[in-house]
Design a protein around this motif. Structure first.
Motif, PDB file in Angstrom:
ATOM      1  N   ARG A   1      -6.289  15.924  -6.883  1.00 16.33           N
ATOM      2  CA  ARG A   1      -5.840  14.775  -6.093  1.00 16.33           C
ATOM      3  C   ARG A   1      -5.888  15.033  -4.595  1.00 16.33           C
ATOM      4  NH1 ARG A   1      -6.450  10.472  -8.417  1.00 16.33           N
ATOM      5  NH2 ARG A   1      -5.378   9.675  -6.621  1.00 16.33           N
ATOM      6  N   GLU A   2      -7.004  15.472  -4.055  1.00 19.13           N
ATOM      7  CA  GLU A   2      -7.125  15.669  -2.610  1.00 19.13           C
ATOM      8  C   GLU A   2      -6.793  14.372  -1.880  1.00 19.13           C
ATOM      9  OE1 GLU A   2      -7.702  18.377  -0.727  1.00 19.13           O
ATOM     10  OE2 GLU A   2      -7.638  19.568  -2.549  1.00 19.13           O
ATOM     11  N   GLY A   3      -6.000  14.452  -0.824  1.00 17.26           N
ATOM     12  CA  GLY A   3      -5.680  13.288  -0.016  1.00 17.26           C
ATOM     13  C   GLY A   3      -4.515  12.462  -0.528  1.00 17.26           C
ATOM     14  N   GLY A   4      -3.907  12.852  -1.610  1.00 17.95           N
ATOM     15  CA  GLY A   4      -2.750  12.128  -2.128  1.00 17.95           C
ATOM     16  C   GLY A   4      -3.114  11.081  -3.154  1.00 17.95           C
ATOM     17  N   ILE A   5      -2.103  10.393  -3.598  1.00 18.86           N
ATOM     18  CA  ILE A   5      -2.245   9.345  -4.610  1.00 18.86           C
ATOM     19  C   ILE A   5      -2.020   8.008  -3.915  1.00 18.86           C
ATOM     20  CG2 ILE A   5      -1.192   8.355  -6.686  1.00 18.86           C
ATOM     21  CD1 ILE A   5      -0.492  11.293  -7.461  1.00 18.86           C
ATOM     22  N   SER A   6      -3.000   7.123  -4.014  1.00 19.82           N
ATOM     23  CA  SER A   6      -2.896   5.797  -3.412  1.00 19.82           C
ATOM     24  C   SER A   6      -2.695   4.751  -4.497  1.00 19.82           C
ATOM     25  CB  SER A   6      -4.151   5.455  -2.615  1.00 19.82           C
ATOM     26  OG  SER A   6      -4.252   6.300  -1.506  1.00 19.82           O
TER      27      SER A   6
ATOM     28  N   SER B   1       0.859  -1.192   0.000  1.00 18.91           N
ATOM     29  CA  SER B   1       0.000   0.000   0.000  1.00 18.91           C
ATOM     30  C   SER B   1       0.889   1.233   0.000  1.00 18.91           C
ATOM     31  CB  SER B   1      -0.898   0.010   1.233  1.00 18.91           C
ATOM     32  OG  SER B   1      -1.743  -1.109   1.237  1.00 18.91           O
ATOM     33  N   THR B   2       0.694   2.062  -1.009  1.00 17.95           N
ATOM     34  CA  THR B   2       1.499   3.271  -1.166  1.00 17.95           C
ATOM     35  C   THR B   2       0.586   4.484  -1.152  1.00 17.95           C
ATOM     36  OG1 THR B   2       2.993   2.029  -2.596  1.00 17.95           O
ATOM     37  CG2 THR B   2       3.182   4.424  -2.660  1.00 17.95           C
ATOM     38  N   ASN B   3       0.971   5.521  -0.405  1.00 15.61           N
ATOM     39  CA  ASN B   3       0.265   6.792  -0.461  1.00 15.61           C
ATOM     40  C   ASN B   3       1.301   7.894  -0.578  1.00 15.61           C
ATOM     41  OD1 ASN B   3      -1.100   9.350   0.845  1.00 15.61           O
ATOM     42  ND2 ASN B   3      -2.688   8.021   0.053  1.00 15.61           N
ATOM     43  N   VAL B   4       1.119   8.754  -1.563  1.00 15.22           N
ATOM     44  CA  VAL B   4       2.071   9.820  -1.838  1.00 15.22           C
ATOM     45  C   VAL B   4       1.323  11.142  -1.850  1.00 15.22           C
ATOM     46  CG1 VAL B   4       3.778  10.701  -3.473  1.00 15.22           C
ATOM     47  CG2 VAL B   4       3.422   8.237  -3.258  1.00 15.22           C
ATOM     48  N   GLU B   5       1.764  12.079  -0.998  1.00 18.20           N
ATOM     49  CA  GLU B   5       1.186  13.420  -0.966  1.00 18.20           C
ATOM     50  C   GLU B   5       2.128  14.373  -1.679  1.00 18.20           C
ATOM     51  OE1 GLU B   5      -0.193  14.681   2.891  1.00 18.20           O
ATOM     52  OE2 GLU B   5      -0.539  12.593   3.458  1.00 18.20           O
ATOM     53  N   LEU B   6       1.556  15.181  -2.568  1.00 14.62           N
ATOM     54  CA  LEU B   6       2.341  16.080  -3.409  1.00 14.62           C
ATOM     55  C   LEU B   6       2.027  17.531  -3.082  1.00 14.62           C
ATOM     56  CD1 LEU B   6       1.645  14.237  -6.787  1.00 14.62           C
ATOM     57  CD2 LEU B   6       3.564  13.878  -5.214  1.00 14.62           C
TER      58      LEU B   6
END
Length: 106
Positions: free
Chosen positions: A66-71, A21-26
């Motif tokens: 992309r609110e909340g980042g990219i999952s 599980s990956t989550n990336v915030e930009l």
């Protein structure tokens, strides 16, 4: 170039029950700009970085998009020793971070 101050604010990567599980915030990405987030795995033992096409996102990256980042939830068979997350905006490299993994099970 597009979004010259674009960056990865936070990246979390975890492996459990056969899923990475990956989550990336930009940050700093203009609404409408397209991004690529590529996640690489280091299987350990000096094998170098490996990029699976499943650990990849391409699409809108601006805050309005992309609110909340990219999952990126991805079925995987093993845990690597580290992950590297690379960010490209409109085809131009912008940032990279390394997230430690666990004991290699690959």
């Amino acid at each position: 170039g597009a979004s010259p101050s674009a960056s990865i604010v936070a990246a979390t990567v975890g492996f459990a029950d056969g899923v990475t599980s990956t989550n990336v915030e930009l940050d700093g990405i203009n609404a409408g700009d397209l991004v690529v987030v590529a996640v690489f795995e280091d299987p350990g033992a000096g094998n170098g970085w490996v990029q699976s096409p499943e650990l990849f996102y391409s699409g809108p990256g601006g805050a309005a998009d992309r609110e909340g980042g990219i999952s990126i939830p991805t079925p995987r068979n093993c845990e690597p020793t580290a992950h590297r997350v690379d960010l490209y905006v409109e085809g131009e490299f912008r940032d990279s971070v390394v997230v430690e993994g666990g004991t290699a099970t690959c």
